[in-house]
Design a protein around this motif. Structure first.
Motif, PDB file in Angstrom:
ATOM      1  N   ASN A  28      40.033  71.865  48.330  1.00  0.00           N
ATOM      2  CA  ASN A  28      40.507  72.889  47.602  1.00  0.00           C
ATOM      3  C   ASN A  28      41.767  73.351  47.600  1.00  0.00           C
ATOM      4  OD1 ASN A  28      37.680  73.757  47.101  1.00  0.00           O
ATOM      5  ND2 ASN A  28      37.742  75.856  47.559  1.00  0.00           N
ATOM      6  N   GLY A  53      37.602  70.976  56.145  1.00  0.00           N
ATOM      7  CA  GLY A  53      36.727  71.384  54.963  1.00  0.00           C
ATOM      8  C   GLY A  53      36.455  72.881  55.559  1.00  0.00           C
ATOM      9  N   GLY A  55      34.225  76.493  54.504  1.00  0.00           N
ATOM     10  CA  GLY A  55      33.444  77.368  53.817  1.00  0.00           C
ATOM     11  C   GLY A  55      33.732  78.693  53.638  1.00  0.00           C
ATOM     12  N   PHE A  62      31.707  70.647  57.723  1.00  0.00           N
ATOM     13  CA  PHE A  62      31.820  69.118  58.259  1.00  0.00           C
ATOM     14  C   PHE A  62      31.815  68.306  57.051  1.00  0.00           C
ATOM     15  CE2 PHE A  62      30.158  71.398  61.806  1.00  0.00           C
ATOM     16  CZ  PHE A  62      30.165  70.546  62.838  1.00  0.00           C
ATOM     17  N   TRP A  69      32.876  65.273  48.844  1.00  0.00           N
ATOM     18  CA  TRP A  69      33.892  66.344  48.961  1.00  0.00           C
ATOM     19  C   TRP A  69      34.718  66.391  47.812  1.00  0.00           C
ATOM     20  CZ3 TRP A  69      30.447  67.159  52.223  1.00  0.00           C
ATOM     21  CH2 TRP A  69      30.110  66.369  53.248  1.00  0.00           C
ATOM     22  N   ASN A 111      25.688  80.637  47.507  1.00  0.00           N
ATOM     23  CA  ASN A 111      26.467  79.572  47.156  1.00  0.00           C
ATOM     24  C   ASN A 111      25.722  78.402  47.806  1.00  0.00           C
ATOM     25  OD1 ASN A 111      26.987  80.269  49.735  1.00  0.00           O
ATOM     26  ND2 ASN A 111      28.922  79.284  49.762  1.00  0.00           N
ATOM     27  N   ILE A 123      29.122  75.457  48.248  1.00  0.00           N
ATOM     28  CA  ILE A 123      29.990  75.786  47.219  1.00  0.00           C
ATOM     29  C   ILE A 123      30.909  76.746  47.498  1.00  0.00           C
ATOM     30  CG2 ILE A 123      30.356  76.130  44.569  1.00  0.00           C
ATOM     31  CD1 ILE A 123      27.262  75.310  44.391  1.00  0.00           C
ATOM     32  N   ILE A 141      33.052  71.773  46.221  1.00  0.00           N
ATOM     33  CA  ILE A 141      31.766  71.630  46.181  1.00  0.00           C
ATOM     34  C   ILE A 141      31.509  70.346  47.307  1.00  0.00           C
ATOM     35  CG2 ILE A 141      29.762  70.480  45.033  1.00  0.00           C
ATOM     36  CD1 ILE A 141      31.598  70.777  42.382  1.00  0.00           C
ATOM     37  N   GLY A 142      30.877  70.609  48.177  1.00  0.00           N
ATOM     38  CA  GLY A 142      30.212  69.801  49.365  1.00  0.00           C
ATOM     39  C   GLY A 142      28.841  69.353  49.017  1.00  0.00           C
ATOM     40  N   ASN A 144      26.367  66.420  50.944  1.00  0.00           N
ATOM     41  CA  ASN A 144      25.922  65.533  51.848  1.00  0.00           C
ATOM     42  C   ASN A 144      25.051  64.606  51.302  1.00  0.00           C
ATOM     43  OD1 ASN A 144      26.706  67.148  54.166  1.00  0.00           O
ATOM     44  ND2 ASN A 144      25.073  68.533  54.015  1.00  0.00           N
TER      45      ASN A 144
HETATM   46  C1  BT5 Z   1      29.840  76.762  52.023  1.00  0.00           C
HETATM   47  O1  BT5 Z   1      30.251  78.072  52.820  1.00  0.00           O
HETATM   48  O2  BT5 Z   1      28.691  76.396  52.160  1.00  0.00           O
HETATM   49  C2  BT5 Z   1      31.030  76.400  51.140  1.00  0.00           C
HETATM   50  C3  BT5 Z   1      31.151  75.064  51.459  1.00  0.00           C
HETATM   51  C4  BT5 Z   1      32.207  74.286  50.522  1.00  0.00           C
HETATM   52  C5  BT5 Z   1      32.406  72.878  50.948  1.00  0.00           C
HETATM   53  C6  BT5 Z   1      33.448  72.270  49.962  1.00  0.00           C
HETATM   54  S1  BT5 Z   1      33.629  70.674  50.338  1.00  0.00           S
HETATM   55  C7  BT5 Z   1      34.962  70.558  49.227  1.00  0.00           C
HETATM   56  C8  BT5 Z   1      35.630  71.756  49.050  1.00  0.00           C
HETATM   57  N1  BT5 Z   1      36.566  71.824  49.986  1.00  0.00           N
HETATM   58  C9  BT5 Z   1      36.664  72.508  50.925  1.00  0.00           C
HETATM   59  O3  BT5 Z   1      37.341  72.772  52.095  1.00  0.00           O
HETATM   60  N2  BT5 Z   1      35.448  73.255  50.949  1.00  0.00           N
HETATM   61  C10 BT5 Z   1      34.879  72.822  49.714  1.00  0.00           C
HETATM   62  P1  BT5 Z   1      29.544  78.806  54.067  1.00  0.00           P
HETATM   63  O4  BT5 Z   1      28.182  79.392  52.908  1.00  0.00           O
HETATM   64  O5  BT5 Z   1      30.250  79.683  54.435  1.00  0.00           O
HETATM   65  O6  BT5 Z   1      28.665  77.800  54.806  1.00  0.00           O
HETATM   66  C11 BT5 Z   1      29.210  77.218  55.830  1.00  0.00           C
HETATM   67  C12 BT5 Z   1      28.237  77.033  56.926  1.00  0.00           C
HETATM   68  O7  BT5 Z   1      27.678  76.052  56.484  1.00  0.00           O
HETATM   69  C13 BT5 Z   1      28.627  76.466  58.251  1.00  0.00           C
HETATM   70  O8  BT5 Z   1      29.211  77.666  59.110  1.00  0.00           O
HETATM   71  C14 BT5 Z   1      27.621  75.651  58.875  1.00  0.00           C
HETATM   72  O9  BT5 Z   1      26.583  76.547  59.174  1.00  0.00           O
HETATM   73  C15 BT5 Z   1      27.226  75.154  57.422  1.00  0.00           C
HETATM   74  N3  BT5 Z   1      27.887  73.500  57.365  1.00  0.00           N
HETATM   75  C16 BT5 Z   1      28.957  73.002  57.759  1.00  0.00           C
HETATM   76  N4  BT5 Z   1      28.993  71.943  57.185  1.00  0.00           N
HETATM   77  C17 BT5 Z   1      27.956  71.634  56.713  1.00  0.00           C
HETATM   78  C18 BT5 Z   1      27.656  70.398  55.994  1.00  0.00           C
HETATM   79  N5  BT5 Z   1      28.283  69.243  55.950  1.00  0.00           N
HETATM   80  N6  BT5 Z   1      26.228  70.500  55.546  1.00  0.00           N
HETATM   81  C19 BT5 Z   1      25.514  71.611  55.436  1.00  0.00           C
HETATM   82  N7  BT5 Z   1      25.886  72.645  55.968  1.00  0.00           N
HETATM   83  C20 BT5 Z   1      27.112  72.669  56.689  1.00  0.00           C
END
Ligand code: BT5
Length: 261
Positions: A28, A53, A55, A62, A69, A111, A123, A141-142, A144
């Protein structure tokens, strides 16, 4: 930021390069820098690993090797309060890409995309605006994909899963990316040319929380009620036990019980 390579996509509005990096802080962040310098709509920034990365609300994401990513630059002609529509467009597209692999994903407002109640994708939509209108949006968009996440997630107190863990085999990430970008492009064009209505219907069809009793944590306050709709600003509408309606703009929700109030 490490070495970048660019590939071209074959069709349509998003006929833009994909900038591929081995490692960045956050896709981002890189996409935002490119957008500020005037990069066109449809440019994609992708990284194998993100060191920072992120959220929502300063939370971390992660991003080890094996995951998908990426961030897409969009320049929609919409107001700031419509930005949620971009998140919904992408969430529906992620869900549809996963359906192609035989999964039954559900979208958790606002999201997340879940499989069997575990987060497979998140997202993050960030915008720059001028006079209440969006100048550009970066939709991160992340997903796994081929990373192993469930055990390390559980250790950190959240529940997550990858496509590889769901299928018990690795997937071709280029193929998945192609599916995903086609899905996003189709919906984005539909949104720009026709409107949001049918995308919202599709979003509702995949919703994890609509017509379920949810617990909401908003600004340190916790309450519960029936999630029954989405308003014109993308807020989740909750009917409380006293029958009053509360709209939630941001906040974290989880399913409470199956009983309706
Ligand atoms: C999100 O935030 O779900 C948005 C994530 C967006 C990631 C993408 S990757 C490409 C782009 N570049 C970035 O830097 N970001 C975007 P939120 O609803 O706030 O959820 C965050 C929470 O999800 C964390 O506090 C963990 O509990 C959980 N989490 C962290 N890493 C995870 C993962 N790889 N898979 C599933 N859950 C995860």
């Amino acid at each position: 930021m490490s070495r970048a390579s660019a590939t071209n996509r074959s069709k349509g509005l998003f006929e833009m390069p994909i900038y591929c990096f081995a490692k960045v802080s956050s896709t981002n962040e890189v996409a935002k820098e490119l957008a500020i310098k005037g990069a066109h709509e449809g440019v994609v920034v992708l990284a194998e690993i993100q060191s920072e990365g992120r959220g929502r609300c300063g939370r971390s994401w992660f991003s080890p090797e094996g995951g998908l990513w990426l961030s897409i630059i969009m320049r929609p002609k919409i107001r700031v309060d419509e930005a949620y529509k971009l998140t919904f467009i992408v969430a529906v597209s992620v869900a549809n890409a996963l359906i192609k692999y035989g999964l039954c994903p559900l979208i958790k407002w606002p999201n997340d995309v879940l499989v069997n109640g575990k987060k497979i994708s998140g997202i993050l939509t960030e915008i720059n605006s001028k006079n209440d209108c969006i100048e550009f949006a970066v939709v991160g968009i992340g997903i796994n994909l081929n990373n192993i996440i469930s055990k390390s997630a559980a250790k950190h107190g959240f529940s997550a899963v990858s496509l590889r863990e769901c299928l018990d085999e690795r997937v071709d990430s280029d193929k998945f990316l192609r599916f995903l970008l086609n899905e996003i492009e189709d919906r984005y064009v539909e949104f720009s040319c026709i409107g949001f209505e049918s995308i919202l219907e599709e979003w509702k069809k995949h919703s994890y929380v609509l017509n379920r009793v949810v617990e909401v944590y908003e600004s340190g306050v916790r309450f519960s009620g029936l999630a029954f709709g989405i308003d014109e600003n993308g807020a989740l509408l909750i009917r409380l036990e006293n029958r009053k309606v509360k709209s939630i703009i941001s906040g974290d929700i989880k399913l409470a019980e199956s009983r309706k109030p």
